[in-house]
Scaffold this motif. Structure first.
Motif, PDB file in Angstrom:
ATOM      1  N   ASN A  93      16.730 -21.737  27.220  1.00  0.00           N
ATOM      2  CA  ASN A  93      15.987 -20.853  27.888  1.00  0.00           C
ATOM      3  C   ASN A  93      14.730 -20.705  27.350  1.00  0.00           C
ATOM      4  OD1 ASN A  93      17.401 -19.518  30.372  1.00  0.00           O
ATOM      5  ND2 ASN A  93      18.936 -19.647  28.878  1.00  0.00           N
ATOM      6  N   ALA A  94      14.432 -21.514  26.098  1.00  0.00           N
ATOM      7  CA  ALA A  94      13.090 -21.393  25.379  1.00  0.00           C
ATOM      8  C   ALA A  94      12.536 -22.515  25.035  1.00  0.00           C
ATOM      9  CB  ALA A  94      13.445 -20.321  23.855  1.00  0.00           C
ATOM     10  N   VAL A  95      12.083 -23.464  26.022  1.00  0.00           N
ATOM     11  CA  VAL A  95      11.288 -24.524  25.818  1.00  0.00           C
ATOM     12  C   VAL A  95       9.825 -24.283  25.402  1.00  0.00           C
ATOM     13  CG1 VAL A  95      10.734 -26.789  26.832  1.00  0.00           C
ATOM     14  CG2 VAL A  95      12.964 -25.735  27.182  1.00  0.00           C
ATOM     15  N   ASP A  96       9.148 -23.727  26.571  1.00  0.00           N
ATOM     16  CA  ASP A  96       8.002 -23.336  26.080  1.00  0.00           C
ATOM     17  C   ASP A  96       7.642 -21.600  26.462  1.00  0.00           C
ATOM     18  OD1 ASP A  96       8.509 -23.323  28.929  1.00  0.00           O
ATOM     19  OD2 ASP A  96       6.535 -24.047  29.625  1.00  0.00           O
ATOM     20  N   ILE A  97       8.174 -20.981  27.139  1.00  0.00           N
ATOM     21  CA  ILE A  97       8.410 -19.506  27.512  1.00  0.00           C
ATOM     22  C   ILE A  97       9.682 -18.884  27.297  1.00  0.00           C
ATOM     23  CG2 ILE A  97       6.048 -19.442  28.813  1.00  0.00           C
ATOM     24  CD1 ILE A  97       7.873 -19.127  31.192  1.00  0.00           C
ATOM     25  N   PHE A  98       9.729 -17.936  27.186  1.00  0.00           N
ATOM     26  CA  PHE A  98      11.320 -17.286  27.219  1.00  0.00           C
ATOM     27  C   PHE A  98      11.644 -16.915  28.675  1.00  0.00           C
ATOM     28  CE2 PHE A  98       9.747 -15.016  23.136  1.00  0.00           C
ATOM     29  CZ  PHE A  98      10.238 -16.178  22.166  1.00  0.00           C
ATOM     30  N   MET A  99      12.645 -17.623  29.309  1.00  0.00           N
ATOM     31  CA  MET A  99      13.099 -17.807  30.346  1.00  0.00           C
ATOM     32  C   MET A  99      14.397 -16.866  30.628  1.00  0.00           C
ATOM     33  SD  MET A  99      12.516 -21.702  31.656  1.00  0.00           S
ATOM     34  CE  MET A  99      13.902 -22.095  30.631  1.00  0.00           C
ATOM     35  N   ASP A 100      14.514 -16.590  31.935  1.00  0.00           N
ATOM     36  CA  ASP A 100      15.769 -15.629  32.322  1.00  0.00           C
ATOM     37  C   ASP A 100      16.886 -16.651  32.335  1.00  0.00           C
ATOM     38  OD1 ASP A 100      14.635 -16.822  34.593  1.00  0.00           O
ATOM     39  OD2 ASP A 100      15.604 -15.590  36.112  1.00  0.00           O
ATOM     40  N   CYS A 101      16.754 -17.615  33.034  1.00  0.00           N
ATOM     41  CA  CYS A 101      17.714 -18.793  33.186  1.00  0.00           C
ATOM     42  C   CYS A 101      17.152 -20.108  33.526  1.00  0.00           C
ATOM     43  CB  CYS A 101      18.673 -18.580  34.360  1.00  0.00           C
ATOM     44  SG  CYS A 101      17.873 -18.447  36.136  1.00  0.00           S
ATOM     45  N   TRP A 124      10.510 -13.812  32.355  1.00  0.00           N
ATOM     46  CA  TRP A 124      10.743 -12.385  32.756  1.00  0.00           C
ATOM     47  C   TRP A 124      10.471 -11.360  31.311  1.00  0.00           C
ATOM     48  CZ3 TRP A 124      11.755  -9.771  37.387  1.00  0.00           C
ATOM     49  CH2 TRP A 124      11.879 -10.750  38.582  1.00  0.00           C
ATOM     50  N   LEU A 125       9.663 -10.503  31.677  1.00  0.00           N
ATOM     51  CA  LEU A 125       9.656  -9.255  30.650  1.00  0.00           C
ATOM     52  C   LEU A 125      11.039  -8.565  30.956  1.00  0.00           C
ATOM     53  CD1 LEU A 125       6.128  -7.833  31.878  1.00  0.00           C
ATOM     54  CD2 LEU A 125       6.856  -9.145  29.870  1.00  0.00           C
ATOM     55  N   CYS A 139       7.299 -11.339  35.776  1.00  0.00           N
ATOM     56  CA  CYS A 139       7.619 -12.274  35.122  1.00  0.00           C
ATOM     57  C   CYS A 139       6.267 -13.190  35.126  1.00  0.00           C
ATOM     58  CB  CYS A 139       8.597 -13.073  35.725  1.00  0.00           C
ATOM     59  SG  CYS A 139       8.823 -13.602  37.661  1.00  0.00           S
ATOM     60  N   TYR A 140       6.082 -14.235  34.366  1.00  0.00           N
ATOM     61  CA  TYR A 140       5.006 -14.689  34.412  1.00  0.00           C
ATOM     62  C   TYR A 140       5.057 -15.915  33.161  1.00  0.00           C
ATOM     63  CZ  TYR A 140      -0.366 -15.190  34.647  1.00  0.00           C
ATOM     64  OH  TYR A 140      -1.498 -15.716  34.889  1.00  0.00           O
ATOM     65  N   PRO A 141       4.251 -17.191  33.554  1.00  0.00           N
ATOM     66  CA  PRO A 141       3.294 -17.243  34.542  1.00  0.00           C
ATOM     67  C   PRO A 141       4.246 -17.337  35.976  1.00  0.00           C
ATOM     68  CG  PRO A 141       2.826 -18.927  32.617  1.00  0.00           C
ATOM     69  CD  PRO A 141       4.293 -18.036  32.419  1.00  0.00           C
ATOM     70  N   ALA A 142       3.445 -16.681  36.870  1.00  0.00           N
ATOM     71  CA  ALA A 142       4.287 -16.825  38.088  1.00  0.00           C
ATOM     72  C   ALA A 142       3.388 -16.347  39.125  1.00  0.00           C
ATOM     73  CB  ALA A 142       5.531 -15.916  38.104  1.00  0.00           C
ATOM     74  N   TRP A 184       9.617  -3.074  33.906  1.00  0.00           N
ATOM     75  CA  TRP A 184       9.311  -4.327  33.007  1.00  0.00           C
ATOM     76  C   TRP A 184       7.959  -4.100  32.149  1.00  0.00           C
ATOM     77  CZ3 TRP A 184      13.799  -3.842  33.629  1.00  0.00           C
ATOM     78  CH2 TRP A 184      14.948  -4.696  33.688  1.00  0.00           C
ATOM     79  N   ALA A 185       6.872  -3.612  32.913  1.00  0.00           N
ATOM     80  CA  ALA A 185       5.731  -3.417  32.172  1.00  0.00           C
ATOM     81  C   ALA A 185       6.012  -2.785  30.834  1.00  0.00           C
ATOM     82  CB  ALA A 185       4.797  -2.879  33.245  1.00  0.00           C
ATOM     83  N   LEU A 186       6.612  -1.720  31.118  1.00  0.00           N
ATOM     84  CA  LEU A 186       6.868  -0.747  29.932  1.00  0.00           C
ATOM     85  C   LEU A 186       7.915  -1.463  28.799  1.00  0.00           C
ATOM     86  CD1 LEU A 186       7.728   2.423  31.840  1.00  0.00           C
ATOM     87  CD2 LEU A 186       5.758   1.888  30.731  1.00  0.00           C
ATOM     88  N   TRP A 187       8.676  -2.475  29.173  1.00  0.00           N
ATOM     89  CA  TRP A 187       9.388  -3.130  27.931  1.00  0.00           C
ATOM     90  C   TRP A 187       8.267  -4.153  27.332  1.00  0.00           C
ATOM     91  CZ3 TRP A 187      14.105  -2.831  26.099  1.00  0.00           C
ATOM     92  CH2 TRP A 187      15.036  -1.972  26.607  1.00  0.00           C
ATOM     93  N   PHE A 188       7.171  -4.533  28.220  1.00  0.00           N
ATOM     94  CA  PHE A 188       6.290  -5.237  27.445  1.00  0.00           C
ATOM     95  C   PHE A 188       5.392  -4.585  26.136  1.00  0.00           C
ATOM     96  CE2 PHE A 188       1.561  -6.305  27.113  1.00  0.00           C
ATOM     97  CZ  PHE A 188       1.561  -7.831  27.255  1.00  0.00           C
ATOM     98  N   VAL A 189       5.231  -3.381  26.430  1.00  0.00           N
ATOM     99  CA  VAL A 189       4.815  -2.438  25.339  1.00  0.00           C
ATOM    100  C   VAL A 189       6.000  -2.279  24.138  1.00  0.00           C
ATOM    101  CG1 VAL A 189       3.653  -0.244  24.655  1.00  0.00           C
ATOM    102  CG2 VAL A 189       3.555  -1.304  26.984  1.00  0.00           C
TER     103      VAL A 189
END
Length: 807
Positions: free
Chosen positions: A420-428, A436-437, A481-484, A495-500
């Motif tokens: 789940n961590a090739v280039d970004i952190f993925m959910d699955c 996903w945040l 979630c991003y890039p999306a 989820w935007a708050l978890w970003f912080v």
């Protein structure tokens, strides 16, 4: 943050963000470039959906050459050199930016080399790949010379539209673009060796290019361990109610793809009308050179031994026209593979003319079990494999102890992370492959432990930094979630708050204050967005879109005032206040916590929500387990301020509550995020032995069944979810005793506890080198040996109940 910055803050922002370039420079954003290559694509087809194009170049090298392929593309590419697999990419970037990969080429000296690049231009919105026009920009360079390039110096790249991949097919899932269906004649699997009609290409506008930064994946080939079963298929079975996913029936303005009426084939429907009529158990070790012989309407199931992610391949020999469908899943359902269990189309479909083929999927998929279905004709299948597409930086990390169950869970956590961590952190790595945040908050901690760096996390935040705006979302809101692409306008405000929250931890891990400063305008805009929802008590009320707490009944209690959401909001305000030296935000956070204490706590538990009736806010009786964990995790409550509640949570909640049925009126938590917050709280307040026991209760059955850790407590969804790898962080911190690593002050803090083990050892990584720790019991003493990088100091606290002796 605040609506009006102090004047000094305004001057700082003006200096940092007068131009886009200065913003990139201050954030440490590294651009990339090509020596000669230009972006190209077949003329007029750069926005065409699901177009598969091959590019080939010929070049020669001397023994002095050390050639490298530099490449950027949209949507995805795959590289072969002289018929051998080289790589797959690219690393994902944000809208309007493209990351450049560089692949060393193992060439034939003094001979003609054939470089083949396949590129899929999907041109539909998804959570996985951006809906951006297709292109390839590539060059082979050595010692300052350009040996081949697209629309530049050296040999040219010839383009061929690869029609053997069927274009008008359904989406794989709501979150991912198209499935793979192929109609192959002999030689199509190595098309670069065949004469073919060349497609004219146009040179496209220049792209904004970024460095890859993150490590390149591991592409190890893994073969099945066992042949599980073989049997016969029954076709045209009546189905009372066909499963038709939204990704099939909702194609339109907000979901790109081909409408069902335009599809050339619909495998999801065809496969539902096929069932295993008979099944013979085999359960023999898989022999790669022993062909599995399949006649019409027969199947065979093989077992990879553990959940893996990558490109599924095999050597196929057909004696007559054959239709071969690969179906797969993470688990067996009633001893069979259910291709639709995960809500996506887990199938790769081939129509093969007589001949010999080496097949490999273009897209990565996740599976433990692979089912080979022959629906027409006959074939022999051998050399089955899955070419892994996984993180390559985790192998040096180690954990081991005297309990084999814990060792198995740790390895499942490592396996979950690397997929789940090739280039970004993925959910699955299966259904979505989305960044996903909230998930990323947990996975980013593991990345630092297992790889010793924050490069993926830097890319993750950089992707949020660079776009001018996020289409279809309200001003200030961050994508969930991003890039999306979020054409339907859906977002998760929580989820935007978890970003912080994550950003503050990133600053501590990395010391990257430049990127944190560069993201300040994003957080300012986010703060302005939330201001619109503050009620007379200073709480957020009637939040928009998808208000999400966790996958449990708690998600039904999110309006009008969601107390867990406000607990999170207070924590985000405090984190922003600390990062940007805004004490007013910290004060506001504490005021919100005090209001929540007064309104939400009913004397026994915290209530999830309040509703507005006749203009007045009325607190409900809805109570969830996860709400209690939010209260403690986000500092609304402590064991001191809410002692009785804390005792209940510690001793009467947790993995055994389903058996005891304690407090049935409090809705149970799920894995995400409740159970993880529970473990965090047990760690914060000193219950390491209980953590050890609950790790076994929560996760051992997952590790045994799939070798990875799951999205939910049951196998109803993804059985390989990135956030679940956070268990590895718990092992290092709570079982081994490496409590924290301060890379800025170069301090390793040990907190070795009595967890009812005779010994434990581990190795985790830091930017400055590995950290190793081993402890064992000798009589009434606990012996400890530790090694840290040069320049680091140790702070040791023993809570074993035994004398602690450092060697």
């Amino acid at each position: 943050m605040k609506e009006h910055l102090r004047s000094i803050g305004i001057l700082a922002i003006l200096c940092l963000y007068t131009t886009f370039l200065s913003s990139m420079t201050q954030a440490g954003v590294a651009s990339a470039s090509f020596d000669s290559a230009q972006p190209i694509w077949p003329v007029g087809r750069e926005t065409e959906k699901n177009l598969f194009v091959g590019f080939r170049a010929f070049f020669e090298c001397s023994s002095q050459d050390d050639p490298v392929l530099r490449i950027a593309a949209s949507s995805l590419y795959r590289i072969y050199l002289n018929g051998r697999f080289v790589g797959h990419g690219p690393a994902r970037g944000p809208h309007g930016f493209y990351r450049v990969d560089e692949w060393p080429l193992d060439v034939r000296v003094g001979e003609k080399n054939i470089l083949a690049i396949e590129v899929a231009g999907y041109n539909v919105n998804s959570y996985y790949l951006l809906n951006e026009s297709a292109f390839l920009q590539a060059e082979v360079v050595s010692g300052g010379r350009v040996l081949a390039s697209t629309a530049g110096k050296g040999g040219d790249f010839q383009a061929v539209v690869l029609k053997h991949r069927v274009q008008k097919v359904q989406r794989y899932s709501f979150q991912r673009p198209f499935i793979e269906v192929y109609k192959l004649n002999g030689g199509d699997d190595h098309w670069w060796d065949k004469p073919s009609t060349r497609a004219s290409c146009s040179t496209l506008p220049q792209r904004k290019l970024l460095v890859r930064r993150v490590a390149y994946p591991r592409f190890t080939k893994r073969q099945p361990l066992f042949v599980v079963s073989q049997g016969k298929l029954e076709c045209d079975v009546p189905v009372a109610r066909l499963w038709k996913d939204r990704s099939l029936v909702n194609i339109g303005p907000t979901l790109g793809g081909y409408p069902e009426r335009e599809l050339d084939v619909v495998p999801s429907i065809e496969l539902q009308k096929i069932r295993s009529a008979s099944m013979d158990a085999i359960n023999e070790p898989y022999q790669p050179q022993r062909a599995i012989k399949l006649s019409e309407n027969t199947f065979s199931i093989v077992d990879l031994g553990t959940n893996l992610t990558g490109f599924v391949g095999a050597h196929i020999q057909c004696f007559e026209p054959t239709r071969l469908y690969f179906t797969f899943d993470e688990i067996l359902t009633q001893d069979d593979v259910d291709f639709k269990r995960l809500g996506c189309v887990n199938a790769v479909c081939y129509e093969l003319q007589p001949g010999t083929y080496r097949l490999e999927s273009f897209e990565p998929y996740t599976m433990r079990y692979l089912k080979l279905n022959v629906l027409q004709g006959s074939c022999e299948v051998k050399d089955i494999y899955l070419r892994e597409y996984a993180n390559s930086e985790t192998q040096e990390a180690q954990f081991s102890c005297g309990d084999p169950r814990l060792n198995r869970i740790f390895e499942a956590a490592r396996q979950t992370f690397r997929q789940n961590a090739v280039d970004i952190f993925m959910d699955c790595p299966s259904r979505e492959r989305a960044g996903w945040l909230c998930d990323s908050f947990f996975t980013s901690r593991v990345a630092f432990d297992l790889s010793g760096n924050t490069t993926i996390e830097k890319n993750f935040f950089e992707n949020y930094l660079l776009p001018e705006r996020f289409a279809h979302l309200p001003d200030g809101m961050l994508p969930m979630c991003y890039p999306a692409d979020h054409d339907d306008g859906v977002f998760i405000p929580n989820w935007a708050l978890w970003f912080v929250i994550q950003l503050e931890e990133y600053q501590a891990r990395s010391g990257d204050r430049e990127l944190v400063a560069a993201l300040r305008p994003r957080l300012e805009a986010l703060h302005r967005y939330f201001q619109r929802f503050l009620n007379e008590d200073g709480l957020l009320e009637k939040l928009e879109s998808w208000v999400f707490v966790e996958w449990s009944k708690a998600n039904s209690f999110v309006q009008d005032v969601s107390y867990p959401s406000n607990m999170l909001y207070a924590a985000a305000l405090a984190a922003a206040g600390r990062m940007y030296d805004e004490p007013e935000l910290i004060e506001q956070a504490e005021q919100i916590r005090e209001v929540i204490r007064r309104q939400s706590f009913d004397g026994e538990f915290f209530v999830d929500n309040a509703v507005r009736k006749d203009g007045r806010l009325q607190v409900t009786r809805n109570r969830s387990e996860v709400c209690q964990y939010f209260a403690f995790f986000f500092d609304v409550a402590t064991p001191h301020t809410h002692e009785e509640l804390w005792k209940k949570l510690v001793h009467q909640f947790g993995p055994n509550r389903k058996k005891t049925n304690a407090f049935p009126e409090v809705h149970p938590a799920n894995a995400f995020v409740g159970n993880y917050l529970r473990l965090e709280l047990l760690s914060r307040y000193g219950y390491p032995a209980q953590i050890k026991n609950e790790l076994v209760d929560f996760y051992h059955y997952m590790a045994e069944q799939t070798g990875t850790l799951w999205e939910n407590i049951g196998a109803s969804a993804s059985c390989n979810h990135g956030f679940a790898s956070h268990v590895a962080h718990s092992f290092y911190r709570d079982i081994l005793g490496v409590h924290s690593i301060d890379t800025q002050k170069k301090i390793v803090r040990l907190n070795i506890a009595d967890v009812d083990l005779e010994w434990c050892e581990g190795r985790l990584l830091s930017p400055h080198g590995p950290i190793t720790l081993r402890w064992w019991k000798e009589g009434d003493q606990t012996m400890c040996r530790a090694e840290v990088p040069a320049g680091y100091s140790l702070e040791i606290r023993g809570i074993t109940g035994k004398a602690l002796r450092l060697q």
